[in-house]
Design a protein around this motif. Structure first.
Motif, PDB file in Angstrom:
ATOM      1  N   ALA A   1       0.790  -1.234   0.000  1.00 59.11           N
ATOM      2  CA  ALA A   1       0.000   0.000   0.000  1.00 59.11           C
ATOM      3  C   ALA A   1       0.822   1.283   0.000  1.00 59.11           C
ATOM      4  CB  ALA A   1      -0.926   0.004   1.203  1.00 59.11           C
ATOM      5  N   HIS A   2       1.976   1.256   0.671  1.00 54.45           N
ATOM      6  CA  HIS A   2       2.714   2.515   0.884  1.00 54.45           C
ATOM      7  C   HIS A   2       4.180   2.378   0.497  1.00 54.45           C
ATOM      8  CE1 HIS A   2      -0.347   2.465   4.293  1.00 54.45           C
ATOM      9  NE2 HIS A   2      -0.758   3.449   3.512  1.00 54.45           N
ATOM     10  N   PRO A   3       4.822   3.540   0.241  1.00 56.04           N
ATOM     11  CA  PRO A   3       6.285   3.525   0.193  1.00 56.04           C
ATOM     12  C   PRO A   3       6.758   3.042   1.562  1.00 56.04           C
ATOM     13  CG  PRO A   3       5.423   5.648  -0.557  1.00 56.04           C
ATOM     14  CD  PRO A   3       4.268   4.901   0.033  1.00 56.04           C
ATOM     15  N   ASP A   4       7.693   2.175   1.634  1.00 54.18           N
ATOM     16  CA  ASP A   4       8.307   1.586   2.843  1.00 54.18           C
ATOM     17  C   ASP A   4       7.608   0.305   3.315  1.00 54.18           C
ATOM     18  OD1 ASP A   4       6.271   2.072   4.767  1.00 54.18           O
ATOM     19  OD2 ASP A   4       7.239   3.845   5.567  1.00 54.18           O
ATOM     20  N   ASP A   5       6.470  -0.062   2.693  1.00 56.17           N
ATOM     21  CA  ASP A   5       5.834  -1.349   3.022  1.00 56.17           C
ATOM     22  C   ASP A   5       6.626  -2.502   2.417  1.00 56.17           C
ATOM     23  OD1 ASP A   5       3.687  -0.241   4.302  1.00 56.17           O
ATOM     24  OD2 ASP A   5       2.292  -0.423   2.617  1.00 56.17           O
ATOM     25  N   GLU A   6       7.323  -2.221   1.336  1.00 60.74           N
ATOM     26  CA  GLU A   6       7.893  -3.307   0.535  1.00 60.74           C
ATOM     27  C   GLU A   6       9.054  -3.996   1.247  1.00 60.74           C
ATOM     28  OE1 GLU A   6       8.809  -0.228   0.218  1.00 60.74           O
ATOM     29  OE2 GLU A   6      10.622   0.061  -0.971  1.00 60.74           O
TER      30      GLU A   6
ATOM     31  N   HIS B   1      -5.419   0.401   4.581  1.00 59.59           N
ATOM     32  CA  HIS B   1      -4.790   0.435   3.255  1.00 59.59           C
ATOM     33  C   HIS B   1      -4.049  -0.878   2.986  1.00 59.59           C
ATOM     34  CE1 HIS B   1      -4.362   5.138   3.492  1.00 59.59           C
ATOM     35  NE2 HIS B   1      -5.603   4.741   3.577  1.00 59.59           N
ATOM     36  N   HIS B   2      -3.435  -1.422   4.050  1.00 61.96           N
ATOM     37  CA  HIS B   2      -2.659  -2.654   3.894  1.00 61.96           C
ATOM     38  C   HIS B   2      -3.563  -3.805   3.453  1.00 61.96           C
ATOM     39  CE1 HIS B   2       0.622  -1.070   6.865  1.00 61.96           C
ATOM     40  NE2 HIS B   2       0.684  -0.503   5.675  1.00 61.96           N
ATOM     41  N   THR B   3      -4.622  -4.025   4.254  1.00 67.52           N
ATOM     42  CA  THR B   3      -5.519  -5.136   3.926  1.00 67.52           C
ATOM     43  C   THR B   3      -6.161  -4.909   2.561  1.00 67.52           C
ATOM     44  OG1 THR B   3      -5.954  -5.165   6.288  1.00 67.52           O
ATOM     45  CG2 THR B   3      -7.271  -6.640   4.937  1.00 67.52           C
TER      46      THR B   3
HETATM   47 ZN   LIG Z   1       2.152   0.865   5.099  1.00 69.93          ZN
END
Ligand SMILES: [Zn+2]
Length: 845
Positions: free
Chosen positions: A49-54, A169-171
């Motif tokens: 979902a976000h920059p830095d989730d990866e 956002h993640h789910t």
């Molecule tokens: Zn995130």
């Protein structure tokens, strides 16, 4: 189809050369690595979902060990996060985090994609997220990415079965990925996207699980792993002199605005992925097992592969240029391959390898970092062949302009050629700015009018140069952007993107101007010249009931980039009112209304962003007691400027200067957001701050994040208090005033329900959830379906003074000009001064 070709080309250029700030220069090892990747025909997509989730370990492993084409699709650009390194918030933070992701991919070898979903802030449930996002559009964008990228395997960062237990956002990212996996191959779904690409069915979908999903390593050890794959992502790459996890740490460390700078790790490390859809591979260590990833997967590819595998196997590290004839032969064969996807993808990759093998240096430099419409400037082209290969430069053409040189230049070994062109910027040339911010979007979505840009990480460069080269009879075209480079004595050589900007841009010093009484205020408008000798008139557009003088001002600025200030007097109405003031600048019959924001950090390329130039004006009746405020800066916020706006005298207190007796001159001390998280020394100074309270001072601590920094929190308050992850993300959540008779609610401003109207983004975050009896909770609030949270604003008397801890998002509300937030903050600063009215005076009324 022309449009697909254009899309693929632009996309390839974006990921191979353009995003790099300094041109990428490949060593023999790098070229060999690229050859290995050229000879691997498989694609992986990582999705979150976000920059830095990866998970950079897995992305780097797939890109560098498996050699797969690997992309990360981040649904959002992370606008809703916080910023540890500067003042950029919201859309500007989204621009910075986009560039940090691109910087991370330059390190780990992945590619970057986005959807149009906007990170609107923390969301507790996917149902809420998918309501605020336009689910149909975001799903469409995920499917668009899958159809273009054609991944064999997709890996979700998050678990679609965990609704309500992590960020919504993640789910949602996992839910959308599950749906897209099933729909991308259907011709009936999003048929409008099929004009420029084909349907695609990925083979497998995984969830990137981990022990922490199960609570502990012990619990995870007991889990049935029959449908899981395991990869050791700690492999060592002798060619790079680095372990995979070291590369991953370096990539993660690009997320500096999120405080992700981290220590590198080495050594064996297992990564698990759980199969969600598709067939389980036999080899449980290879995500591509059973998928043909050789040249034979493409009709007509074997012949190409025959040559390229041979070059890879017998690679001459001392003289890569010796392979050019064979590589050209493969290139010619590759053009006969029918499969457009692989043909175009591999052709671009192969051309880059040929270029690198010959040590060819091609660069077009602008004489300035920016230009305006109608302007003409010099472009100097450097062309250099650093091999014995016979190479001729046939033409240099700046695309979509009349600028070109069509003469054959022999590129003799190691003899630098310099060519000059005049580039005239078209009268209708697009200004350079992040494409997703060109049109005002909604809370949940960016508006992108040019559909061909959807999914792209950034706006394509303003100008591309096409170099036509003759390699001993084979004609190849290479595209590279025009750049600007210069040097700084303390930094060395610096590359910047070459940009097109308006003739004038303008900005107000403040985004919000508050009028606490009837007096007029002088406001300053800065006008920046985008070129030499610019002149015109400027007027301010204002809301009804307000007045501005003078009605217009003539201006003339002699030099490009010079900024001149112009003063206007703004008079507010008598009653409370809010609206916005924006400048209209007329130059030669053209109207300009935008401001230029530049983002310039060492770890990312410089960004130019054009946004509406405006300032919000708010007339509010506010009372306050006390005047001199000390501010201890934390992670960075605009609260001090906001307090100055309503008449406080705010002084920044350097942490080193906090000592016995140094604080008594302040009527109140405010500690900036996350100060205890980011200012290590503060824990040594806390005793002085608490002494200040004891002696009658008024100390306000704004939110800090719970968790990793426990040590710093031991003495954060004079009495026990526990900071939790409690937050209220709905900015409209109902607020109940618990302590109706408390001074915080009554002095000098009376706070009512209305003062909680018009808040932005959220109510607050990281509220304490336990505190000792000395504290009085003032407010209660909660998100839908949750228990009331009463820790958002806590106050306790201590000695002769008062200590306040608040997780309310004043750092968002004050800069946004929310009147109720100002009144509450004025009350917080006035507490304990109820009996000093005559001494300090009360302003207002
Ligand atoms: Zn995130």
């Amino acid at each position: 189809m022309q449009s697909t070709r254009a899309f693929v080309l632009v996309y390839l250029l974006l990921c191979i050369s353009i995003t790099a700030q300094t041109p990428k220069k490949l060593s023999s090892n790098d070229i060999h690595h690229e050859l290995e990747k050229l000879n691997f025909l498989g694609t992986a997509l990582y999705l979150a979902a976000h920059p830095d989730d990866e998970n950079t370990r897995l992305i780097s492993y797939l890109a560098n060990h498996t050699k797969a084409r690997t992309a990360y699709l981040s649904l959002t650009r992370g606008d809703g996060g916080q910023n540890l390194i500067g003042a950029e918030l919201r859309e500007l933070l989204g621009v910075l985090r986009t560039q940090e992701l691109l910087a991370a991919r330059r390190v780990d070898g992945g590619e970057q994609r986005f959807t149009r979903a906007n990170d609107f802030g923390y969301s507790k449930h996917p149902n809420e997220t998918l309501q605020i996002w336009n689910k149909e559009q975001v799903l469409g964008d995920v499917i668009w990415t899958i159809r273009n990228l054609k991944p064999d395997v997709i890996i979700n960062r998050f678990d679609h079965r965990r609704a309500g237990r992590t960020h919504g956002h993640h789910t949602s990212s996992a839910i959308l990925s599950m749906e897209a996996f099933d729909l991308a191959a259907s011709k009936d779904v999003y048929p409008e996207y099929l004009k420029s690409t084909d349907v695609w069915q990925p083979k497998r979908l995984f969830y990137n699980t981990s022990w922490w999903r199960y609570g502990s390593q012990e619990a995870f050890d007991k889990v049935d792993k029959s449908n899981m794959l395991k990869m050791d992502v700690g492999v060592y790459y002798p060619a790079f002199g680095k372990s995979n996890n070291e590369i991953a740490s370096l990539a993660s460390s690009q997320h500096l605005c999120q405080g992700f700078g981290r220590i590198s790790t080495r050594g064996s490390q297992d990564e698990y992925i759980e199969l969600l859809k598709g067939d389980l591979p036999e080899n449980k260590n290879n995500i591509f097992d059973g998928i043909n990833t050789t040249w034979s997967r493409v009709k007509g590819g074997e012949a190409v592969g025959e040559i390229l595998y041979e070059v890879e196997k017998n690679f001459d590290f001392k003289n890569p240029s010796s392979h050019i004839p064979k590589l050209l032969e493969a290139y010619t064969l590759l053009q006969k391959v029918e499969d457009k996807h692989w043909r175009e993808l591999k052709s671009e990759h192969l051309k880059d390898i040929i270029l690198a093998c010959s040590g060819l240096y091609l660069e077009a430099n602008a004489s300035s970092s920016s230009a305006t419409r109608g302007e003409t400037l010099k472009i100097v082209v450097e062309a250099l062949n650093r091999s014995d290969s016979k190479i001729k430069l046939n033409a240099v053409v700046i695309e979509n302009t009349g600028a070109s040189i069509r003469q054959t230049v022999n590129l003799a070994a190691n003899k630098k050629e310099s060519l000059e062109l005049d580039l005239t910027i078209a009268k209708n040339a697009a200004f350079t700015t992040p494409y997703w911010l060109n049109t005002k979007g909604s809370l949940g979505m960016y508006e992108v009018s040019d559909k061909s840009l959807i999914g792209k990480p950034e706006t394509p460069p303003a100008f591309m140069v096409n170099y036509e080269l003759d390699f001993n009879g084979s004609i190849l075209n290479f595209k590279k952007p025009i750049v600007y480079h210069y040097s700084k004595p303390d930094k060395g050589e610096i590359y910047e993107p070459f940009v097109v900007l308006p003739e004038v841009t303008s900005s107000f010093k403040d985004d919000v101007i508050l009028f606490a009484d009837n007096s007029a205020k002088e406001i300053t408008l800065s006008i920046r010249a985008g070129r030499d000798k610019v002149s015109g008139t400027v007027a301010l557009n204002h809301p009804k009931g307000w007045s501005v003088s003078p009605s217009s001002i003539d201006f003339e600025i002699a030099q490009k980039n010079d900024v001149q200030n112009f003063l206007f007097k703004v008079s507010p109405p008598k009653q409370e009112s809010e609206g916005s003031i924006f400048p209209v600048i007329k130059v030669n019959g053209n109207s300009y209304t935008r401001k230029l924001v530049e983002i310039n950090y060492d770890h990312v390329p410089k960004q130019s962003i054009l946004l509406p130039s405006e300032t919000k004006v708010v007339r509010l009746n506010i009372l306050k007691s006390g005047n001199n405020i000390g501010y201890v800066v934390g992670a960075g916020d605009k609260v001090p400027e906001s307090l100055e706006q309503i008449g406080y005298n705010v002084e920044t207190i350097a942490v080193n200067n906090i000592q016995e007796g140094s604080l008594s001159k302040y009527d109140g001390i405010v500690v900036g957001i996350r100060a205890y998280n980011v200012v290590e020394e503060l824990k040594f100074k806390q005793a002085f701050l608490l002494d200040y309270v004891k002696e009658g001072g008024n100390l306000i601590i704004q939110y800090n994040t719970a968790g990793r920094w426990r040590e710093q929190f031991k003495n954060i308050a004079p009495y026990p208090i526990t900071i939790s992850r409690d937050r209220v993300t709905n900015e409209n959540a109902e607020v109940e005033i618990l302590a109706k008779n408390h001074p915080l609610i009554n002095f000098p401003n009376t706070i009512t329900q209305n003062d909680f109207d018009g808040w932005v983004q959220e109510r607050g975050l990281y509220f304490p959830n336990e505190w000792s009896k000395e504290f009085t909770p003032i407010l209660s609030m909660n998100d839908e379906g949750e228990n009331p949270k009463t820790g958002s604003l806590l106050v306790a008397p201590y000695g002769k003074g008062n200590y306040i801890y608040t997780g309310l998002s004043f750092f968002r509300e004050l800069p946004a000009g929310v009147p109720g937030a100002y009144k509450l903050f004025a009350n917080m600063l006035s507490i304990g001064k109820e009996n000093h009215q005559t001494e300090n005076g009360i302003k207002g009324k």
